[in-house]
Design an enzyme around this catalytic site. Structure first.
Site, PDB file in Angstrom:
ATOM      1  N   TYR A 174      -2.135  -0.882  10.525  1.00 34.09           N
ATOM      2  CA  TYR A 174      -2.297  -1.260   9.117  1.00 34.09           C
ATOM      3  C   TYR A 174      -1.049  -0.899   8.320  1.00 34.09           C
ATOM      4  CZ  TYR A 174      -4.193  -1.066   4.325  1.00 34.09           C
ATOM      5  OH  TYR A 174      -4.418  -1.230   2.980  1.00 34.09           O
ATOM      6  N   SER A 215       0.837  -1.196   0.000  1.00 31.50           N
ATOM      7  CA  SER A 215       0.000   0.000   0.000  1.00 31.50           C
ATOM      8  C   SER A 215       0.869   1.242   0.000  1.00 31.50           C
ATOM      9  CB  SER A 215      -0.894   0.011   1.249  1.00 31.50           C
ATOM     10  OG  SER A 215      -1.553   1.249   1.409  1.00 31.50           O
TER      11      SER A 215
END
Length: 291
Positions: free
Chosen positions: A195, A182
């Site tokens: 995350y 990401s």
């Protein structure tokens, strides 16, 4: 093919909330999962792919694109059965074989079962897409509970380890492993601390595994999406945050799953990426530019 983004998808989505893992069917507008005028060329004909998080979002778009290019697919997902069945239906419409398996990738026994069922159904595995993920917002590090950290790491990185470990003995020369990292691995948001940590871990998992498997001629790469309109977004952000979602990109809008899937196809097709391993492809609308 003409890439056309509907006007409804050229702005930030309206306020809305869901609970994790999120449902595609409840989203407004629904994500753009495919370009209907796409012309396939058989890049994955005869291949078998496992796609985690394949019920919706980037996983769904990738599974559909793989099917268009000739692959049979094993969809792995947590519990969004309606989304999974809709994706299965679409793949069957494309005349490809598909199975779907529901369960928790943080459970190593389940990961082994996924591989066993895929081999039983298709006899071989050529592509693994480690894509399933979860995220929860926090206000500060003091809000991080052990339960949340364990759930985030369990899905986002432990599952990658367990499933990859189970798949690798079945992969042959020319196979591909593609991991979803990401933009958060490079530009972490304070509210997504745990995350972002897992996405950074995936980055190094990719590079280490690429070195391990190079001798076997198995390619390992990663895709790093930016803000993409998937069920994870309304399920993990507060409704008001939708108003600015995607506005930090150079295009001033969120990306769509259909715009990310070709990155996975590039890494999956040995005709395109036979000399590419240990690399990351950034699909983020210019939000952060990395070497």
């Amino acid at each position: 093919m003409t890439t056309t983004i509907p006007e409804t998808h050229k702005k930030s989505p309206p306020p809305q909330e869901q609970t994790l893992p999120g449902s595609r069917e409840a989203m407004q507008p629904k994500p753009l999962d495919e370009f209907t005028d796409y012309q396939a060329s058989g890049k994955l004909l005869g291949k078998v792919a496992i796609v985690t998080g394949g019920d919706s979002g980037i996983g769904r778009a990738t599974a559909i694109l793989f099917a268009k290019e000739g692959a049979d697919v094993c969809l792995v997902y947590l519990n969004e059965h309606e989304d999974a069945e809709n994706t299965v239906k679409r793949i069957r419409e494309l005349k490809r074989k598909v199975i779907n398996i529901s369960g928790d990738l943080a459970d190593e026994t389940f990961c082994a079962d996924v591989v066993s069922k895929t081999i039983s159904e298709f006899k071989h595995i050529d592509i693994l897409v480690n894509n399933a993920g979860r995220q929860d917002e926090i206000k500060g590090v003091e809000d991080l509970t052990r339960e949340q950290v364990e759930k985030t790491f369990g899905t986002n990185i432990f599952g990658f380890f367990f499933l990859t470990r189970a798949v690798v003995p079945h992969l042959k020369s020319g196979a591909a492993i593609i991991n979803t990292t990401s933009i958060q691995a490079y530009e972490p948001s304070p509210s997504l601390m745990d995350y972002a940590c897992t996405k950074a871990a995936i980055l190094n998992f990719t590079r280490s595994l690429a070195k391990q498997l190079a001798e076997k001629k198995i390619r390992v790469n990663a895709v790093a999406p930016g803000p993409i309109w998937t069920p994870l977004i309304p399920a993990s952000f507060e409704a008001e945050e939708m108003k600015s979602f995607g506005q930090k990109t150079l295009f001033k809008r969120p990306g769509q799953p259909a715009e990310v899937a070709p990155a996975y196809l590039f890494f999956a097709a040995d005709c395109d990426s036979s000399f590419v391993t240990g690399q990351v492809l950034h699909v983020n609308g210019g939000q952060g530019m990395f070497s």
